[in-house]
Design a protein around this motif. Structure first.
Motif, PDB file in Angstrom:
ATOM      1  N   GLU A  16     -33.605  -5.903  11.726  1.00  0.00           N
ATOM      2  CA  GLU A  16     -34.033  -6.850  10.681  1.00  0.00           C
ATOM      3  C   GLU A  16     -32.871  -7.269   9.790  1.00  0.00           C
ATOM      4  O   GLU A  16     -32.898  -8.343   9.177  1.00  0.00           O
ATOM      5  CB  GLU A  16     -35.145  -6.225   9.829  1.00  0.00           C
ATOM      6  CG  GLU A  16     -36.474  -6.133  10.560  1.00  0.00           C
ATOM      7  CD  GLU A  16     -37.537  -5.439   9.738  1.00  0.00           C
ATOM      8  OE1 GLU A  16     -37.215  -4.925   8.635  1.00  0.00           O
ATOM      9  OE2 GLU A  16     -38.700  -5.404  10.178  1.00  0.00           O
ATOM     10  N   ASN A  17     -31.844  -6.429   9.732  1.00  0.00           N
ATOM     11  CA  ASN A  17     -30.655  -6.751   8.934  1.00  0.00           C
ATOM     12  C   ASN A  17     -29.506  -7.272   9.795  1.00  0.00           C
ATOM     13  O   ASN A  17     -28.351  -7.283   9.363  1.00  0.00           O
ATOM     14  CB  ASN A  17     -30.217  -5.525   8.134  1.00  0.00           C
ATOM     15  CG  ASN A  17     -31.112  -5.257   6.938  1.00  0.00           C
ATOM     16  OD1 ASN A  17     -30.982  -5.913   5.907  1.00  0.00           O
ATOM     17  ND2 ASN A  17     -32.025  -4.308   7.071  1.00  0.00           N
ATOM     18  N   LYS A  90     -31.294  -0.566   2.078  1.00  0.00           N
ATOM     19  CA  LYS A  90     -31.491  -1.631   3.059  1.00  0.00           C
ATOM     20  C   LYS A  90     -31.842  -1.078   4.438  1.00  0.00           C
ATOM     21  O   LYS A  90     -32.805  -1.510   5.059  1.00  0.00           O
ATOM     22  CB  LYS A  90     -30.220  -2.485   3.131  1.00  0.00           C
ATOM     23  CG  LYS A  90     -30.328  -3.681   4.061  1.00  0.00           C
ATOM     24  CD  LYS A  90     -29.186  -4.661   3.830  1.00  0.00           C
ATOM     25  CE  LYS A  90     -27.829  -4.052   4.119  1.00  0.00           C
ATOM     26  NZ  LYS A  90     -26.736  -5.067   4.038  1.00  0.00           N
ATOM     27  N   TYR A  91     -31.070  -0.110   4.901  1.00  0.00           N
ATOM     28  CA  TYR A  91     -31.292   0.409   6.247  1.00  0.00           C
ATOM     29  C   TYR A  91     -32.360   1.509   6.303  1.00  0.00           C
ATOM     30  O   TYR A  91     -32.862   1.824   7.382  1.00  0.00           O
ATOM     31  CB  TYR A  91     -29.985   0.949   6.831  1.00  0.00           C
ATOM     32  CG  TYR A  91     -28.904  -0.098   6.954  1.00  0.00           C
ATOM     33  CD1 TYR A  91     -29.209  -1.389   7.380  1.00  0.00           C
ATOM     34  CD2 TYR A  91     -27.580   0.176   6.619  1.00  0.00           C
ATOM     35  CE1 TYR A  91     -28.226  -2.366   7.486  1.00  0.00           C
ATOM     36  CE2 TYR A  91     -26.585  -0.786   6.718  1.00  0.00           C
ATOM     37  CZ  TYR A  91     -26.914  -2.055   7.151  1.00  0.00           C
ATOM     38  OH  TYR A  91     -25.942  -3.011   7.247  1.00  0.00           O
TER      39      TYR A  91
END
Length: 207
Positions: A16-17, A90-91
């Motif tokens: 997704e990142n 984020k991850y």
């Protein structure tokens, strides 16, 4: 991102990142770090060392557990603390790991209170971490991963003595150094505190 037996939720967050393909460093080091072995990983600036570090911490810890710190990551300065905190958020979006970043400009009493309530990952500068553990008497034998980011820079700045002191306070843990240049100081301290470390010298310079 195709890595052998990577956590599905972690893989989802990476994709997704925009991290759909693992680089050479991530592929070569993943099994060793996942196994709990000590390692020294050298690679060029901008090659994805921080991303590799965070992927492996999330992979090994998976979910929040217990009330004591399980991962200790030493970084150069406040900017690196904040950057790494942001990357973990984020991850690790599909994991419930509790993360705290500490540095010299923070409130030490506030930081100690947060740690005492339970924490999975602690990121901080060596002097701040040393001051906190020395004054608060935290049990750091619960630490499963002891990671030094930019080890060559920290040791050049005479932080090797602090790192050695902290490492000696932990009876059993996985120790990992990340560095841009494999200096004599990095090799010397690795030999002192690690058990048969695996050395990786990665030539690829892109994330």
């Amino acid at each position: 991102m195709k890595l052998k037996k990577i956590n599905e939720d972690l893989q989802k967050a990476l994709v997704e990142n925009g991290l759909t393909d693992a680089n050479v460093m991530q592929i070569e080091t993943f099994s060793t770090i996942k196994s709990g072995k000590d390692a020294v990983i050298q690679s060029a600036k901008g090659s994805g060392k921080s991303t590799t570090l965070i992927i492996n911490v999330i992979q090994r810890m998976e979910k929040s557990f217990g009330e004591s710190t399980r991962v200790l990551i030493l970084v150069e300065n406040k900017e690196r603390v904040l950057e790494m905190e942001e990357m973990f958020l984020k991850y690790g979006t599909y994991h419930d790991l509790s993360i705290l970043g500490v540095h010299e400009k923070g409130d030490i009493d506030y930081d100690k209170n947060i740690i005492s309530m339970g924490l999975d990952v602690l990121i901080g500068t060596p002097n701040k971490i040393n001051a906190m553990f020395s004054s608060a008497g935290f049990n750091i034998n619960t630490i499963k991963m002891f990671v030094v980011d930019d080890a060559d820079i920290l040791f050049r700045n005479r932080m090797d003595a602090v790192v050695l002191r902290l490492s000696n306070s932990i009876e059993k843990t996985q120790r990992i150094f990340f560095c841009t240049t494999l200096t004599e100081r990095v090799e010397t301290l690795a030999d002192k505190i690690m058990i048969e470390p695996t050395f990786f010298e990665i030539q690829e310079s892109t994330t």
